[in-house]
Design a protein around this motif. Sequence first.
Motif, PDB file in Angstrom:
ATOM      1  N   LYS A 122      43.096  41.005  41.928  1.00 54.66           N
ATOM      2  CA  LYS A 122      41.907  40.892  40.842  1.00 54.66           C
ATOM      3  C   LYS A 122      42.439  39.998  39.773  1.00 54.66           C
ATOM      4  CE  LYS A 122      38.146  42.695  38.501  1.00 54.66           C
ATOM      5  NZ  LYS A 122      37.540  43.890  37.891  1.00 54.66           N
ATOM      6  N   SER A 123      43.703  40.142  39.162  1.00 54.46           N
ATOM      7  CA  SER A 123      44.202  39.659  38.099  1.00 54.46           C
ATOM      8  C   SER A 123      44.546  38.220  38.437  1.00 54.46           C
ATOM      9  CB  SER A 123      45.669  40.345  37.734  1.00 54.46           C
ATOM     10  OG  SER A 123      45.107  41.640  37.236  1.00 54.46           O
ATOM     11  N   GLN A 126      41.238  36.033  38.558  1.00 55.68           N
ATOM     12  CA  GLN A 126      40.797  35.891  37.394  1.00 55.68           C
ATOM     13  C   GLN A 126      41.567  34.519  36.760  1.00 55.68           C
ATOM     14  OE1 GLN A 126      41.008  40.074  36.008  1.00 55.68           O
ATOM     15  NE2 GLN A 126      38.679  40.055  36.333  1.00 55.68           N
ATOM     16  N   SER A 130      40.054  31.099  35.581  1.00 56.01           N
ATOM     17  CA  SER A 130      40.424  30.519  33.895  1.00 56.01           C
ATOM     18  C   SER A 130      41.022  29.227  34.135  1.00 56.01           C
ATOM     19  CB  SER A 130      41.119  31.732  33.423  1.00 56.01           C
ATOM     20  OG  SER A 130      42.554  31.618  33.886  1.00 56.01           O
ATOM     21  N   TYR A 139      35.931  32.572  43.730  1.00 55.92           N
ATOM     22  CA  TYR A 139      34.572  33.388  43.582  1.00 55.92           C
ATOM     23  C   TYR A 139      34.391  34.109  44.893  1.00 55.92           C
ATOM     24  CZ  TYR A 139      33.989  31.051  39.426  1.00 55.92           C
ATOM     25  OH  TYR A 139      34.089  30.374  38.083  1.00 55.92           O
ATOM     26  N   LEU A 142      36.768  37.014  45.119  1.00 57.71           N
ATOM     27  CA  LEU A 142      36.447  37.967  44.268  1.00 57.71           C
ATOM     28  C   LEU A 142      35.125  38.688  44.609  1.00 57.71           C
ATOM     29  CD1 LEU A 142      37.434  39.283  41.458  1.00 57.71           C
ATOM     30  CD2 LEU A 142      36.051  37.400  40.156  1.00 57.71           C
ATOM     31  N   ASN A 170      28.912  36.554  42.399  1.00 63.17           N
ATOM     32  CA  ASN A 170      30.242  35.842  42.852  1.00 63.17           C
ATOM     33  C   ASN A 170      29.950  34.950  44.010  1.00 63.17           C
ATOM     34  OD1 ASN A 170      32.810  36.448  41.038  1.00 63.17           O
ATOM     35  ND2 ASN A 170      31.932  38.433  41.318  1.00 63.17           N
TER      36      ASN A 170
END
Length: 235
Positions: A122-123, A126, A130, A139, A142, A170
């Motif tokens: 997940k990190s 993200q 970003s 997306y 996610l 998402n």
Amino acid sequence: MHKTLMASLTLGAALTLGTAGAQSLSAAQSKLNAGDWQGAAKAAAALNTSDGYALAAEATTLGAGLTGGGKAMYTQAQAYAQKAIGLNKNNAEAYFELARAQGRLAQTAGIMQSLSLAGSMKSNLQKAISLKPNMASAYVALGLWHAELYAKGTAARAATGAKADQVVPNFNKAVSLEPNRIIHRLEYARALMLLGGGNKAQAAAQLNKAVSLPATTFWDKRDKQAAQQLLAKLK
């Protein structure tokens, strides 16, 4: 040699190498599009660039899914993605490929390691978003992350923070960015089915869209076939 001439020659050499690198990366991508994931991974990794290693990671992960290569190949894909990040910490594709490899590894691991990988995955997703907010694939991943972990039950939800209400937003973001990608529609349908409930009609709608789209690459054709098979099961 005159400094201006030296600078000009150096710049010319750099531009030539950059063009050659881009052409080589394009050639590796063409191999992958044709289904030659082994050739693509080898050619891309040989470039020893961040983009090359990210492509090698993608090719290896896709190849593992095709051949059942399992943990060893997903571990190799993870290593390629980590090399890509080591060469360029701002390479969104590298973080996405690391997350994808971790997701596949999580599926082969025990529950504790799986949950640990889920957090890292997940990190990395993200981070990819970003760096590249219009990356539709991130997306999709996610959305699947939330769907798959939510479907595992209360303990997994509590440990990871997976939420059912994060799935549709998402996927809607992904298909708004790339409405004509078969894989996005296929994964959307799979995610909706994981959530259960009254999602059959929505899943079928995504699959109907998937099978209506043109398939240009080897992988597109496989995804379209998978969508057709899943749609037949829903009827």
